[in-house]
Design an enzyme around this catalytic site. Sequence first.
Site, PDB file in Angstrom:
ATOM      1  N   ASP A 187       0.819  -1.206   0.000  1.00  0.00           N
ATOM      2  CA  ASP A 187       0.000   0.000   0.000  1.00  0.00           C
ATOM      3  C   ASP A 187       0.855   1.260   0.000  1.00  0.00           C
ATOM      4  OD1 ASP A 187      -1.936   1.897   0.271  1.00  0.00           O
ATOM      5  OD2 ASP A 187      -2.664   1.235   2.216  1.00  0.00           O
ATOM      6  N   ASP A 412      -0.944   5.758  -7.094  1.00  0.00           N
ATOM      7  CA  ASP A 412      -1.175   4.806  -6.019  1.00  0.00           C
ATOM      8  C   ASP A 412      -1.173   3.386  -6.559  1.00  0.00           C
ATOM      9  OD1 ASP A 412      -1.859   3.529  -3.699  1.00  0.00           O
ATOM     10  OD2 ASP A 412      -3.950   4.161  -3.712  1.00  0.00           O
TER      11      ASP A 412
END
Length: 537
Positions: A187, A412
């Site tokens: 992440d 991301d």
Amino acid sequence: MVMKVSLVLVFLSIFSVTFKAYTEVNLQNDHNHHNDPTLIIKEFHKKATSSESIKLKEENEGGVVSAKPQKRLHLKHRPINHGNEPKTHALDSAIWDLVRIQTLHRKVIEGKDIKSMSRKKEVKGGIIIQEQNNQANAFVASLESSKNEFSGNIMVTLKSGASLGTGEYFIDMFVGTPPKHVWLILDTGSDLSWIQCDPCYDCFEQNGPHYNPKESGSYRNVSCYDPRCQLVSSPDPLQQCEVENQTCPYFYDYADGSNTTGDFALDTFTVNLTLPIGKEKFKQVVDMMFGCGHWNKGFFHGAAGLLGLGRGPLSFFSQLQHIYGHSFSYCLTDLFSNTSVSSKLIFGEDEELLNNHSLNFTSLLAGEESPDDTFYYVQIKSIMVDGEVLDIPEQTWYWSSEGAGGGGTIIDSGSTLTFFPEPAYGVIKEAFEKKIKLHPVAADDFIMSPCYNVSGALQMELPDFGIYFADGAVWNFPAENYFYQYEPDEVICLAILKTPNHSHLTIIGNLLQQNFHILYDLKRSRLGYYPRRCAEV
């Protein structure tokens, strides 16, 4: 911290394979292994890799990577689960996408409001550490001062979570002494790393046993008087620190109600390094800060927890900087690659990457240019479709300190799709619709739009797509990265969605990044990228 809401929940009906749990290796009777954590890892890893946790039906890698815009889409035949209808899961996925953007949007707004304050503020979903937080910053500075010189790099194996219906990537990790194997969600949109720990009073289902800190000789809790305790947000109501050895508690929650609560702790993390065939090597990193979660709720797709790679001082990447410098990179294979193909994550500077003449750079925004200290922001100037610069208002790409719209562009690895706010999304969608000469499919049947019937086609010409950054850099993508093929319907759809909830955020997801080597260079505050067959890294 970002709750990862994956497009590939849409594809859950496409897969019939399952995520197999690892079984713990009984090493109690092996004295030599018990005294040598590396031997334990080697034996365990052989068993783990012989029964892969992520099983995907084998397929060809497919898709040609080119430094130039690629218009020709090579259709891929992916595993099919004939028992469910994709349409049903498309509706489910829309809910998860909404949750993800809600979480991102909220964190940006909270970060924007907190950024001008002179002290630490605790907020749900994480905290923003300010420069005025002297004790915490002194600790981070001490890590950096202990760095003598750059110590090369390490390459780590990543696996796709597609068989679980998630578009995230999982990192192969060992925790504790002796080491216990875990799969963690990678992440880049969060800082805190955490795993489910015994005793697990309220936990989500995972594959394999929970981590037991009592079985690790290297585990120890962080005291509530330790300056590092200031790096995490506390449970509500706030617990008073009464004795010196009292454990530092942490709390982290997400927009959909998912959360993790437990003890802030230190332990040895051991990564499985990628080396030439026939060789194995493991790298230990001692005293890593992480959350040992005893109450955990949410949809984390069978993983044992999460590994944060954000910009903040808590992230796994930030804690490694005193060893491997200020950069990391990854090369993500197609989510639907066969099980013998893995993505790569590299900590430290990769000389081969830096010496590649095809490597392009755009600036990473920081400080007053960005509203949040966790995310990786870039500055878009315009979007190009089939070589045409689209007429999108310039203010669309900037975040604003006024109002509640947020804004800015985040890259991301944990997001699957790419999201654009209005009016940009409407202009982009219209440009594709004007350029594509194929039979359209009703938008109500699929979450993405526009969609086209490509029955019987092996390849087709599609419009180019590229991002033009404010500093002059250009990022062109192959068609495989911005179109997705549904089967058995033989339909392709534009894999770009509108940012919901009137948010102004733009999110460059991992589908758009696949088969590019992506470099995060924090020392020079830049993002590097170049097209590459990631299966060959």
